[in-house]
Write a protein that holds these residues in place. Structure first.
Motif, mmCIF file in Angstrom:
data_model
loop_
_atom_site.group_PDB
_atom_site.id
_atom_site.type_symbol
_atom_site.label_atom_id
_atom_site.label_comp_id
_atom_site.label_asym_id
_atom_site.label_seq_id
_atom_site.Cartn_x
_atom_site.Cartn_y
_atom_site.Cartn_z
ATOM 1 N N ALA A 361 0.871 -1.217 -0.056
ATOM 2 C CA ALA A 361 -0.121 -0.028 -0.088
ATOM 3 C C ALA A 361 0.875 1.216 0.079
ATOM 4 O O ALA A 361 0.739 2.050 -0.805
ATOM 5 N N ILE A 402 -2.266 -11.096 -9.953
ATOM 6 C CA ILE A 402 -1.089 -10.380 -9.194
ATOM 7 C C ILE A 402 -0.499 -11.107 -7.751
ATOM 8 O O ILE A 402 0.240 -10.988 -7.188
ATOM 9 N N ASP A 410 3.840 -3.527 -13.072
ATOM 10 C CA ASP A 410 4.870 -2.781 -13.565
ATOM 11 C C ASP A 410 6.281 -3.142 -13.419
ATOM 12 O O ASP A 410 6.733 -3.040 -12.218
ATOM 13 N N ALA A 418 6.745 -11.229 -5.571
ATOM 14 C CA ALA A 418 6.530 -12.571 -4.778
ATOM 15 C C ALA A 418 5.769 -12.078 -3.528
ATOM 16 O O ALA A 418 5.105 -13.082 -2.921
ATOM 17 N N GLY A 419 5.658 -11.017 -3.111
ATOM 18 C CA GLY A 419 4.982 -10.559 -1.890
ATOM 19 C C GLY A 419 3.544 -11.186 -1.772
ATOM 20 O O GLY A 419 3.072 -11.676 -0.554
ATOM 21 N N ALA A 421 2.253 -13.453 -3.551
ATOM 22 C CA ALA A 421 2.162 -14.805 -3.429
ATOM 23 C C ALA A 421 2.369 -15.715 -2.263
ATOM 24 O O ALA A 421 1.633 -16.296 -1.725
#
Ligand code: ADP
Length: 462
Positions: A361, A402, A410, A418-419, A421
């Motif tokens: 965020a 995503i 982007d 990887a965040g 996932a």
């Protein structure tokens, strides 16, 4: 001769014999008298009339006695008839008792539940009249708790289940019906039932049913396991694909710049040598980050500490601390709901998951007045939490993508992709779901996820 029942007993042959002996004695005495004393005509007439009267009395006596004997014969016949009747009745009674025992034992010992109902209110409701042992076991109710009570009282979900309607129809038409396998639910009970309903000649309704819950749970568990295996397989395929694909790009970079380095060394171009080495180093670092994240992701699937009760607010605060670097960059307003419940989770993993969402965020918000909200939805069936931002948002066509490993919208932005996932994996190992809502037109994004808020049942793990 009257006995206590008022019946006259017949006279035995001994009495007749004595009377005859008596008469013969009289005859003998008369002739003896006649022979010795020469009696007159008058005496003869007197004697004869006496004899006749005696004979007449014997005849009368005999006749009367025969009538009594006939009565006794009739009585004996009646008694014999009654005895036969009683014997037959006893035999039938025995047969009935045996038959009742036989059917009761079938009723009690069958695997199926059997309930007998009497219709009331013109078939609007049905009262339990009989309930067998299997029924008691399946419904976890003793027969004393159900006999005399209505089916809607004992099973409040019966109308919604659709069975009450079938009862009424069978009661009205007398046609037997099969009620197919269906899940019954009320506040107390939950189970799969297979019902067979018919009407008895006396008008009562019988429901014969089996509990298929065990079978259905096993089937459900098997399907879940198959799905889990399929997911794992797919994940493994993606993983191998991603390993070969994503590690290829830094490898190509390293290989390309190693060739350039070789040339630059030969040409003694020191300026380029430095930049080539820098690029090789960067590619190697990138590879290291990717390898570490892959390892992390594969570890999450296997490693989860036993869930413990923990304050969700505390986890949020710790995650904010961990994301301090990214947050300090934009210094957003962070709004945390007051009504956050406790959760039963592996605290370390959930903190990591929250940190990823808060970090994202902060990373993507491009507004002057950045705001990040963390809270929980009210009045939902399961506990739903969210992290909302007022960043650029994500176009709906990317909402699934995503969450894939190393998927970025982007490629120019920081991070390996990887965040999310990792977020997805952590939520899923806790038995939850994660999804994003955003129209992708600059109105921000909301990442929702579910987490357990009740102590997990013993032996149940994700
Ligand atoms: P990264 O490590 O690149 O952030 P993630 O898996 O966390 O990877 O995110 C994948 C992609 O999803 C990001 O590259 C970004 O394009 C998009 N994304 C994730 N979170 C947000 C967000 N809060 N706002 C807008 N886009 C986001």
């Amino acid at each position: 001769m009257k006995n206590t029942n008022g019946y006259k007993k017949p006279v035995s042959w001994r009495v007749y014999f004595l009377m005859l002996v008596f008469i013969f004695m009289w005859i003998f005495f008369y002739f003896y008298y006649l022979y010795n004393y020469h009696s007159s005509v008058i005496e003869f007439v007197f004697f004869m009339s006496y004899l006749l009267i005696n004979i007449y009395i014997i005849i009368l006596f005999r006749k009367n006695n025969r009538a009594r004997l006939n009565d006794i014969d009739a009585l004996e016949n009646i008694t014999r008839f009654l005895a036969d009747e009683i014997n037959e009745k006893n035999r039938i009674q025995d047969e009935l008792t045996k038959s009742e025992l036989r059917y009761r034992s079938i009723f009690e010992n069958t695997d199926n539940a059997i309930a007998v109902y009497e219709a009331v209110n013109n078939g609007e409701d049905f009262i339990f009249r009989q309930f067998n042992k299997s029924g008691e076991k399946i419904e976890k109710l003793s027969r004393d708790e159900v006999i005399g009570r209505s089916v809607t009282e004992v099973f409040p979900g019966v109308e919604k289940f659709g069975l009450l309607e079938v009862f009424k129809r069978v009661w009205e038409t007398g046609e037997t019906e099969q009620f197919p396998l269906k899940l019954y639910k009320d506040n107390r009970l939950r189970g799969w039932r297979n019902n067979y309903i018919y009407k008895l000649p006396c008008g009562d309704i019988v429901a014969v049913y089996s509990d298929e819950t065990g079978r259905m749970l096993a089937q459900e568990e098997r399907e879940n396991l198959i799905k889990e295996l399929e997911d794992k397989n797919r994940e493994l395929e993606n993983f191998s694909y991603m390993v070969s694909h994503d590690l290829k790009s830094p490898l190509i970079t390293i290989k390309g710049f190693t060739d350039l380095l070789e040339k630059d060394i030969l040409n003694n171009d020191t300026g380029s040598i430095k930049s080539d080495v820098e690029k090789i180093k960067n590619a190697a670092d990138k590879m290291e980050v990717q390898l570490n994240e892959m390892l992390e992701l594969s570890r999450i699937g296997r490693l989860i500490n036993p869930p413990a009760k923990i304050s969700f607010k505390k986890l949020v605060e710790e995650a904010i601390d961990s994301a301090a670097g990214q947050l300090a960059r934009i210094n957003p307003d962070i709004i945390i709901s007051e009504n956050l419940p406790d959760v039963y989770v592996d605290g370390m993993r959930i903190r990591e998951m929250l940190m990823n969402l808060i970090d994202n965020a902060a990373k993507f918000i491009d507004k002057e007045n950045p705001v990040i909200e963390i809270g929980t939805l009210e009045n939902t069936e399961e506990a739903v939490f969210y992290v909302r931002d007022n960043g650029p948002g994500i176009h709906p066509s990317y909402h699934e993508k995503i969450f894939g490993l190393f998927d970025k919208l982007d490629p120019g932005t920081a991070g390996s992709g990887a965040g999310l996932a990792i977020v997805k994996r952590i939520v899923e190992v806790h038995g939850g779901r994660v999804w994003v809502e955003s129209d992708g037109t600059g109105n921000g994004s909301v990442f929702y996820f579910t987490l357990p808020v009740h102590e997990p049942e013993a032996g149940k793990q994700h």
